[in-house]
Design a protein around this motif. Structure first.
Motif, PDB file in Angstrom:
ATOM      1  N   PHE A 117      49.611 -81.048  32.954  1.00 43.89           N
ATOM      2  CA  PHE A 117      50.434 -79.958  33.470  1.00 43.89           C
ATOM      3  C   PHE A 117      51.467 -79.578  32.405  1.00 43.89           C
ATOM      4  CE2 PHE A 117      53.716 -78.926  37.054  1.00 43.89           C
ATOM      5  CZ  PHE A 117      53.597 -77.571  36.779  1.00 43.89           C
ATOM      6  N   TRP A 118      51.332 -78.354  31.866  1.00 45.47           N
ATOM      7  CA  TRP A 118      52.259 -77.879  30.832  1.00 45.47           C
ATOM      8  C   TRP A 118      53.247 -76.888  31.426  1.00 45.47           C
ATOM      9  CZ3 TRP A 118      48.916 -76.331  25.932  1.00 45.47           C
ATOM     10  CH2 TRP A 118      48.287 -77.482  25.434  1.00 45.47           C
ATOM     11  N   THR A 119      54.536 -77.113  31.143  1.00 43.44           N
ATOM     12  CA  THR A 119      55.576 -76.195  31.601  1.00 43.44           C
ATOM     13  C   THR A 119      56.556 -75.936  30.460  1.00 43.44           C
ATOM     14  OG1 THR A 119      57.173 -77.863  32.346  1.00 43.44           O
ATOM     15  CG2 THR A 119      55.435 -77.249  33.888  1.00 43.44           C
ATOM     16  N   PHE A 120      57.567 -75.134  30.755  1.00 49.86           N
ATOM     17  CA  PHE A 120      58.666 -74.910  29.817  1.00 49.86           C
ATOM     18  C   PHE A 120      59.966 -74.874  30.614  1.00 49.86           C
ATOM     19  CE2 PHE A 120      57.135 -70.872  31.351  1.00 49.86           C
ATOM     20  CZ  PHE A 120      58.276 -70.167  31.661  1.00 49.86           C
ATOM     21  N   GLY A 121      61.070 -75.138  29.920  1.00 47.43           N
ATOM     22  CA  GLY A 121      62.374 -75.069  30.574  1.00 47.43           C
ATOM     23  C   GLY A 121      62.634 -76.246  31.494  1.00 47.43           C
ATOM     24  N   ALA A 122      63.743 -76.154  32.229  1.00 46.36           N
ATOM     25  CA  ALA A 122      64.175 -77.226  33.137  1.00 46.36           C
ATOM     26  C   ALA A 122      63.764 -76.869  34.556  1.00 46.36           C
ATOM     27  CB  ALA A 122      65.685 -77.411  33.052  1.00 46.36           C
ATOM     28  N   THR A 123      62.657 -77.419  34.997  1.00 48.49           N
ATOM     29  CA  THR A 123      62.126 -77.096  36.322  1.00 48.49           C
ATOM     30  C   THR A 123      62.388 -78.189  37.359  1.00 48.49           C
ATOM     31  OG1 THR A 123      59.996 -78.108  35.792  1.00 48.49           O
ATOM     32  CG2 THR A 123      60.257 -75.757  35.281  1.00 48.49           C
ATOM     33  N   PRO A 133      70.012 -62.474  36.600  1.00 46.21           N
ATOM     34  CA  PRO A 133      69.086 -62.969  37.621  1.00 46.21           C
ATOM     35  C   PRO A 133      69.621 -64.204  38.337  1.00 46.21           C
ATOM     36  CG  PRO A 133      68.411 -63.719  35.473  1.00 46.21           C
ATOM     37  CD  PRO A 133      69.615 -62.863  35.235  1.00 46.21           C
ATOM     38  N   GLY A 134      68.955 -64.551  39.426  1.00 49.25           N
ATOM     39  CA  GLY A 134      69.387 -65.692  40.223  1.00 49.25           C
ATOM     40  C   GLY A 134      69.399 -67.001  39.472  1.00 49.25           C
ATOM     41  N   TRP A 135      68.460 -67.174  38.527  1.00 48.73           N
ATOM     42  CA  TRP A 135      68.406 -68.444  37.804  1.00 48.73           C
ATOM     43  C   TRP A 135      69.563 -68.632  36.836  1.00 48.73           C
ATOM     44  CZ3 TRP A 135      68.153 -67.004  32.783  1.00 48.73           C
ATOM     45  CH2 TRP A 135      67.461 -65.838  32.446  1.00 48.73           C
ATOM     46  N   LEU A 136      70.296 -67.547  36.523  1.00 48.99           N
ATOM     47  CA  LEU A 136      71.395 -67.660  35.565  1.00 48.99           C
ATOM     48  C   LEU A 136      72.532 -68.525  36.094  1.00 48.99           C
ATOM     49  CD1 LEU A 136      72.712 -66.793  32.885  1.00 48.99           C
ATOM     50  CD2 LEU A 136      73.591 -64.766  34.070  1.00 48.99           C
ATOM     51  N   LYS A 137      72.720 -68.528  37.400  1.00 46.89           N
ATOM     52  CA  LYS A 137      73.848 -69.276  37.950  1.00 46.89           C
ATOM     53  C   LYS A 137      73.724 -70.778  37.703  1.00 46.89           C
ATOM     54  CE  LYS A 137      72.479 -70.006  42.802  1.00 46.89           C
ATOM     55  NZ  LYS A 137      73.003 -71.379  42.964  1.00 46.89           N
ATOM     56  N   GLY A 138      72.493 -71.277  37.640  1.00 50.12           N
ATOM     57  CA  GLY A 138      72.306 -72.690  37.325  1.00 50.12           C
ATOM     58  C   GLY A 138      72.800 -73.022  35.930  1.00 50.12           C
ATOM     59  N   TRP A 139      72.530 -72.100  34.969  1.00 52.39           N
ATOM     60  CA  TRP A 139      73.016 -72.299  33.608  1.00 52.39           C
ATOM     61  C   TRP A 139      74.545 -72.242  33.579  1.00 52.39           C
ATOM     62  CZ3 TRP A 139      76.281 -69.938  30.336  1.00 52.39           C
ATOM     63  CH2 TRP A 139      76.271 -70.363  29.011  1.00 52.39           C
ATOM     64  N   MET A 140      75.126 -71.287  34.281  1.00 51.36           N
ATOM     65  CA  MET A 140      76.578 -71.127  34.277  1.00 51.36           C
ATOM     66  C   MET A 140      77.274 -72.357  34.844  1.00 51.36           C
ATOM     67  SD  MET A 140      76.748 -67.122  35.456  1.00 51.36           S
ATOM     68  CE  MET A 140      78.532 -66.976  35.335  1.00 51.36           C
ATOM     69  N   GLU A 141      76.731 -72.897  35.897  1.00 53.69           N
ATOM     70  CA  GLU A 141      77.323 -74.078  36.524  1.00 53.69           C
ATOM     71  C   GLU A 141      77.339 -75.272  35.574  1.00 53.69           C
ATOM     72  OE1 GLU A 141      76.098 -73.095  41.165  1.00 53.69           O
ATOM     73  OE2 GLU A 141      74.762 -74.255  39.880  1.00 53.69           O
ATOM     74  N   LYS A 177      67.300 -76.083  45.336  1.00 46.93           N
ATOM     75  CA  LYS A 177      68.474 -76.946  45.516  1.00 46.93           C
ATOM     76  C   LYS A 177      68.721 -77.832  44.303  1.00 46.93           C
ATOM     77  CE  LYS A 177      67.250 -78.875  49.382  1.00 46.93           C
ATOM     78  NZ  LYS A 177      67.332 -79.750  50.571  1.00 46.93           N
ATOM     79  N   SER A 178      67.647 -78.303  43.666  1.00 50.37           N
ATOM     80  CA  SER A 178      67.818 -79.254  42.567  1.00 50.37           C
ATOM     81  C   SER A 178      68.029 -78.591  41.213  1.00 50.37           C
ATOM     82  CB  SER A 178      66.606 -80.192  42.487  1.00 50.37           C
ATOM     83  OG  SER A 178      65.435 -79.467  42.117  1.00 50.37           O
ATOM     84  N   HIS A 179      67.356 -77.432  40.975  1.00 49.56           N
ATOM     85  CA  HIS A 179      67.412 -76.826  39.641  1.00 49.56           C
ATOM     86  C   HIS A 179      67.654 -75.319  39.652  1.00 49.56           C
ATOM     87  CE1 HIS A 179      65.882 -80.718  38.419  1.00 49.56           C
ATOM     88  NE2 HIS A 179      66.100 -80.381  37.170  1.00 49.56           N
ATOM     89  N   GLY A 180      67.985 -74.765  40.805  1.00 48.81           N
ATOM     90  CA  GLY A 180      68.332 -73.359  40.861  1.00 48.81           C
ATOM     91  C   GLY A 180      67.179 -72.405  40.670  1.00 48.81           C
ATOM     92  N   GLU A 218      76.550 -73.310  50.010  1.00 48.33           N
ATOM     93  CA  GLU A 218      77.771 -72.843  49.363  1.00 48.33           C
ATOM     94  C   GLU A 218      77.816 -73.294  47.903  1.00 48.33           C
ATOM     95  OE1 GLU A 218      81.119 -74.124  51.597  1.00 48.33           O
ATOM     96  OE2 GLU A 218      80.683 -72.832  53.332  1.00 48.33           O
ATOM     97  N   ASP A 219      78.245 -72.375  47.033  1.00 44.56           N
ATOM     98  CA  ASP A 219      78.349 -72.661  45.601  1.00 44.56           C
ATOM     99  C   ASP A 219      79.803 -72.872  45.227  1.00 44.56           C
ATOM    100  OD1 ASP A 219      75.677 -72.520  44.471  1.00 44.56           O
ATOM    101  OD2 ASP A 219      75.687 -70.409  45.049  1.00 44.56           O
ATOM    102  N   GLU A 220      80.141 -74.090  44.884  1.00 40.04           N
ATOM    103  CA  GLU A 220      81.522 -74.389  44.488  1.00 40.04           C
ATOM    104  C   GLU A 220      81.911 -73.580  43.252  1.00 40.04           C
ATOM    105  OE1 GLU A 220      84.205 -78.211  42.964  1.00 40.04           O
ATOM    106  OE2 GLU A 220      82.230 -78.528  43.859  1.00 40.04           O
ATOM    107  N   PHE A 221      80.964 -73.428  42.322  1.00 38.36           N
ATOM    108  CA  PHE A 221      81.249 -72.695  41.088  1.00 38.36           C
ATOM    109  C   PHE A 221      81.643 -71.249  41.399  1.00 38.36           C
ATOM    110  CE2 PHE A 221      80.190 -70.166  37.380  1.00 38.36           C
ATOM    111  CZ  PHE A 221      80.664 -70.938  36.325  1.00 38.36           C
ATOM    112  N   PHE A 222      81.102 -70.708  42.492  1.00 38.04           N
ATOM    113  CA  PHE A 222      81.374 -69.333  42.883  1.00 38.04           C
ATOM    114  C   PHE A 222      82.374 -69.265  44.038  1.00 38.04           C
ATOM    115  CE2 PHE A 222      77.423 -69.286  40.593  1.00 38.04           C
ATOM    116  CZ  PHE A 222      77.502 -68.136  39.818  1.00 38.04           C
TER     117      PHE A 222
END
Length: 436
Positions: free
Chosen positions: A50-56, A282-290, A348-351, A369-373
């Motif tokens: 199974f090949w992937t990229f990024g933090a899944t 996009p929605g996935w950006l918030k995980g990076w920001m946090e 929940k685990s990786h946004g 709820e997002d504490e960062f936000f």
């Protein structure tokens, strides 16, 4: 008479024997699963690559799947985005070395759909049964133009919203409540007016870069760079690329655009320190920001974008290369991994924002709820954004290199080059790429 009786018994024995053989053969044929059926269950010990990229975070879910299916072992490999797709393309072209399962990013998908013969058609594995699990536009993105071949199952998606700094908005005299911000910035012109107010009162740019201003219109364009025949569209009336380009140029000339290239240390510092007011992300950006802008915690909120900018940016699909010897087992796994329940776990685990709209109604999603936000439940905003997207976007096999030519033009414009001259040269370079 004895001879006749012996002949009768011999015929009877042979008849019974043939009958048993026929029944056995029939039973065997019936018990053998159709290799193109997703219902096949096998106890054979197998290994899936199974090949992937990024933090899944899929490595954690894999452990759970292996416990439930002890005959299946999954070798998980993750790489950088470009390296992953280049290695996959090389393996598929060579006809050897491809994994059993491959993740493909949406911007790369049309490139691989051109080689659909190198993949299993997921419709043949029973995928039609789960079509209702996913956003229609995400599902349609994974199909070929005829709609009879499905390359992959959608995993995460990237519905876009307006990320904004409440401290910068307050300083500019703008509202900070997400509903009030959405009501105020309800059109492209309204966004420009808000951006001007931020610039006049704070001296800060509204958005971080020319690319983000350009993507405002671009990501919402159903046909932008190439059509299914491989013809260049960027200089045609039906394409929104020139409109997106002009919008970015206009904002830049008004001083409303920063010069922070995404993912660079300078950009990360700008996010952290509030050096620009907003991001159309996009929605996935918030995980990076946090994880990467700790000093900005509590200072960002998220609001819906104007309908003209309702779009998807990013997301991935899970495909099964044709050379696998375990297509059914591979399909069983990706169907499990992209189920609504596991998409909620990945969120929940990786946004990873779910492509399954039923997740948006789950209690854990609606109360996340997002504490960062500042405690905002941002998931609901992005769920609304995902539901507002109406159609699949066709990018084309050479989308990435063609788009890079336009980004080069925008970079040159920000450094002082003439916008129209840069546009014309970008179109020419793009046409040369398509003609190769």
């Amino acid at each position: 008479m004895i001879r006749i009786k012996r002949l009768f018994f011999l015929v009877l024995i042979l008849s019974v024997a043939f009958s048993l053989v026929a029944c056995g053969s029939s039973d065997k044929d019936a018990s053998q699963d159709n290799p193109n059926s997703g219902d096949k269950k096998s106890d054979e010990n197998i290994t899936l690559n199974f090949w992937t990229f990024g933090a899944t975070g899929y490595d954690e879910l894999i452990k759970e799947y292996e416990k439930e299916n002890p005959h299946v072992k999954i070798k998980f490999k993750t790489s950088e985005n470009a390296d992953h797709h280049d290695a996959l393309f090389t393996a598929l072209s060579a006809g050897t070395g491809a994994p059993d399962i491959a993740m493909i990013e949406v911007d790369q998908l049309d490139r691989f759909k051109q080689a659909q013969d190198r993949f299993n058609n997921l419709f043949d594995l029973g995928a039609e049964e789960v079509a209702g699990n996913y956003q229609d536009w995400a599902w349609n993105t994974a199909q070929n133009t005829e709609g009879d071949f499905l390359v992959g199952l959608p995993t995460d998606i990237g519905p876009k919203a307006l990320y904004y700094r409440i401290d910068v908005f307050e300083e500019a005299g703008l509202p900070t409540d997400p509903d009030e911000v959405a009501a105020l910035i309800n059109s492209p012109n309204a966004l420009k007016e808000a951006a001007k107010k931020v610039k006049e009162t704070t001296g800060k740019p509204f958005v971080d870069s020319m690319e983000m201003a350009y993507r405002a219109y671009l990501d919402a364009a159903p046909n932008s760079h190439l059509n299914p025949d491989g013809e260049l569209l960027i200089d045609k009336e039906e394409s929104l690329v020139k409109e997106a380009y002009d919008f970015a140029v206009e904002l830049n000339e008004a001083g409303l655009v920063g010069n922070f290239e995404m993912w660079t240390p300078e950009w990360a510092n700008a996010v952290n320190d509030g050096d620009f007011a907003a991001e159309l992300g996009p929605g996935w950006l918030k995980g990076w920001m946090e994880g990467n802008a700790p000093d900005a915690s509590g200072l960002f909120r998220v609001a819906t974008l104007p309908k003209e900018f309702s779009a998807n940016w990013g997301g991935s699909f899970l495909a099964i290369p044709a050379e696998t010897k375990h297509a059914v087992e591979a399909y069983n796994f990706i169907q499990w991994l992209t189920s609504p329940e596991n998409q909620l776990n990945s969120f929940k685990s990786h946004g990873l924002f779910p492509s399954a709209p039923s997740v948006y109604d789950m209690e854990e999603f609606k109360t996340n709820e997002d504490e960062f936000f500042g405690g905002q439940v941002t998931s609901v905003v992005f769920g609304e954004a995902a539901n507002n997207i109406s159609e699949a976007v066709y990018k084309g096999e050479k989308y990435v290199p063609v788009n890079n030519e336009i980004l080069t033009a925008l970079t040159n414009v920000q450094e002082g080059a003439d916008p129209e001259k840069e546009w014309e040269e970008a179109v020419q370079r793009a046409q040369e790429l398509v003609n190769r």
